[in-house]
Design an enzyme around this catalytic site. Structure first.
Site, PDB file in Angstrom:
ATOM      1  N   ASP A   1      -8.141   2.613   9.616  1.00 22.26           N
ATOM      2  CA  ASP A   1      -9.014   2.964   9.631  1.00 22.26           C
ATOM      3  C   ASP A   1      -9.319   1.474   8.418  1.00 22.26           C
ATOM      4  O   ASP A   1      -9.985   0.628   8.422  1.00 22.26           O
ATOM      5  CB  ASP A   1      -9.811   3.513   8.056  1.00 22.26           C
ATOM      6  CG  ASP A   1      -9.777   5.043   9.831  1.00 22.26           C
ATOM      7  OD1 ASP A   1     -10.264   5.067  10.585  1.00 22.26           O
ATOM      8  OD2 ASP A   1      -9.866   6.859   8.949  1.00 22.26           O
TER       9      ASP A   1
ATOM     10  N   GLU B   1     -14.019  10.776  14.042  1.00 28.52           N
ATOM     11  CA  GLU B   1     -12.736  10.803  12.249  1.00 28.52           C
ATOM     12  C   GLU B   1     -14.024  11.616  11.393  1.00 28.52           C
ATOM     13  O   GLU B   1     -15.276  11.148  11.264  1.00 28.52           O
ATOM     14  CB  GLU B   1     -12.651   9.656  12.402  1.00 28.52           C
ATOM     15  CG  GLU B   1     -11.731   9.552  11.047  1.00 28.52           C
ATOM     16  CD  GLU B   1     -11.102   8.836  10.260  1.00 28.52           C
ATOM     17  OE1 GLU B   1      -9.763   8.540  10.904  1.00 28.52           O
ATOM     18  OE2 GLU B   1     -11.483   7.707  10.067  1.00 28.52           O
TER      19      GLU B   1
ATOM     20  N   HIS C   1       0.844  -0.725  -0.051  1.00 27.03           N
ATOM     21  CA  HIS C   1       0.101  -0.147   0.033  1.00 27.03           C
ATOM     22  C   HIS C   1       1.045   1.121  -0.168  1.00 27.03           C
ATOM     23  O   HIS C   1       0.377   2.159   0.410  1.00 27.03           O
ATOM     24  CB  HIS C   1      -1.298   0.014   1.304  1.00 27.03           C
ATOM     25  CG  HIS C   1      -2.555  -0.870   0.914  1.00 27.03           C
ATOM     26  ND1 HIS C   1      -2.388  -2.436   1.241  1.00 27.03           N
ATOM     27  CD2 HIS C   1      -3.099  -0.592   0.689  1.00 27.03           C
ATOM     28  CE1 HIS C   1      -3.305  -2.852   0.544  1.00 27.03           C
ATOM     29  NE2 HIS C   1      -4.043  -2.134   0.466  1.00 27.03           N
TER      30      HIS C   1
END
Length: 330
Positions: free
Chosen positions: A154, A268, A91
């Site tokens: 997340d 958030e 990622h």
């Protein structure tokens, strides 16, 4: 996420090695895991999430343990032109997990060293592999021990070593800090191929350098992560705003509340497009596939961008639902 390391040193002992001779490379590296050659830009080790770079490595290596990782780094440290990069779940966005004609280490292949330990002060920790995915760590902690890491990301399909090499931020960070603030011990392979255990009191410079160091101080092969009891239930809420000032005012108010009994456990925010685009518009906001976003509730003055606060309140089966309702309503 990834942790990456490139080593350039002095002795040139790789030029005579044929690029396609994977078996001789494996023997030279004293590999306990597995290795395979790479077939070009479509190979997994040649790509990352960013999609902006494509670099074919010499070989994609699946090390079995920290000793395996150390042997690869030492090999690169003895070479004048061989590089090595540690790849988590790929990622990265700028090619950090790639090594042009070098060695890419698949950190996900490291042995699973998962175990939960209790410290003298009564706190609980999970010892986990640097190549473990957070989603697997969370599932194992909850299902087997009723515990959970205090701070997550997340998106949980990221490796432990990768997020700790960056920061690891999500909606719990306002209370507990990022994931890098919830680790008490690391095992790190340095650029010389040496393995060190480090903490705030042992090899502390390496400990604080590796945490959030973007892999420049070594490869994280194991971490001790602080745990807390997992909630039985979670009340999950999303609030949509048309005005950025109102959105940021409420976000600041919620994250500065100090009373844990009278606040949310997760706060958030994000922005999205005021359109029917399912990727980044109003349909992306509902929590459940059966829910829909009703745009008739939006004022006519709503602009092209909308803002959303995502909140969560943890509670246990023994808690009175009316108390939970009261706190949420307040």
């Amino acid at each position: 996420m990834i942790a990456y390391l490139e080593c350039f040193v002095h002795e040139n002992d790789t030029e005579s090695r044929p690029d396609d001779d994977v078996s001789s490379l494996s023997k030279a590296l004293d590999l306990q895991g597995s290795i395979h050659d790479c077939e070009g830009p479509t190979d997994e080790a040649s790509r990352d999430f960013g999609g902006m770079y494509s670099l074919a490595p010499l070989a994609f290596i699946r090390p079995s343990d920290a000793d395996d990782v150390a042997r690869k780094v030492k090999e690169a440290a003895r070479s004048s032109n061989l590089t090595v990069a540690a790849r988590g779940n790929g990622h990265s966005i700028n090619g950090q997990a790639m090594a042009d004609r070098g060695l890419v280490l698949d950190m996900r292949s490291l042995d699973d060293h998962f175990r939960v330990v209790e410290a003298n002060n009564g706190s609980f920790y999970a010892d986990v592999s640097g190549g473990a995915l957070w989603e697997h760590v969370l599932k194992q902690c909850v299902s087997e021990y009723g515990m959970a890491p205090r701070s997550w990301t997340d998106y949980l399909s990221l490796t432990v070593g990768g997020t700790l090499s960056n920061a690891g931020v999500s909606g719990q960070a306002f209370r507990y800090g990022p994931q890098t603030s919830n680790v008490t011990e690391l095992q790190v392979v340095t650029g010389k191929g040496e393995i060190f255990n480090c903490s705030e009191t042992e090899n502390s410079e390496l400990f604080f350098g590796a945490l959030g160091g973007l892999g420049q101080f070594g490869i994280i092969t194991r971490a001790r992560v602080l745990l807390q009891p997992a909630p039985d239930m979670v009340r999950w809420i999303r609030l949509v705003y048309t005005e950025f000032e109102d959105f940021t005012r409420d976000a600041e108010l919620l994250v500065t509340r100090q009373d844990e009994e009278d606040s949310f456990d997760y706060v958030e925010g994000f922005a999205f497009v005021n359109s029917d685009n399912p990727a980044d518009g109003r349909p992306s906001v509902p929590l459940d596939p059966d829910q829909v976003f009703d745009p008739t509730h939006l004022p006519r003055t709503a602009g092209s961008m909308l803002y959303c606060l995502e909140l969560a309140r943890h509670y246990r089966h023994a808690d009175d639902p009316s108390i939970v309702d009261m706190v949420v309503a307040k």
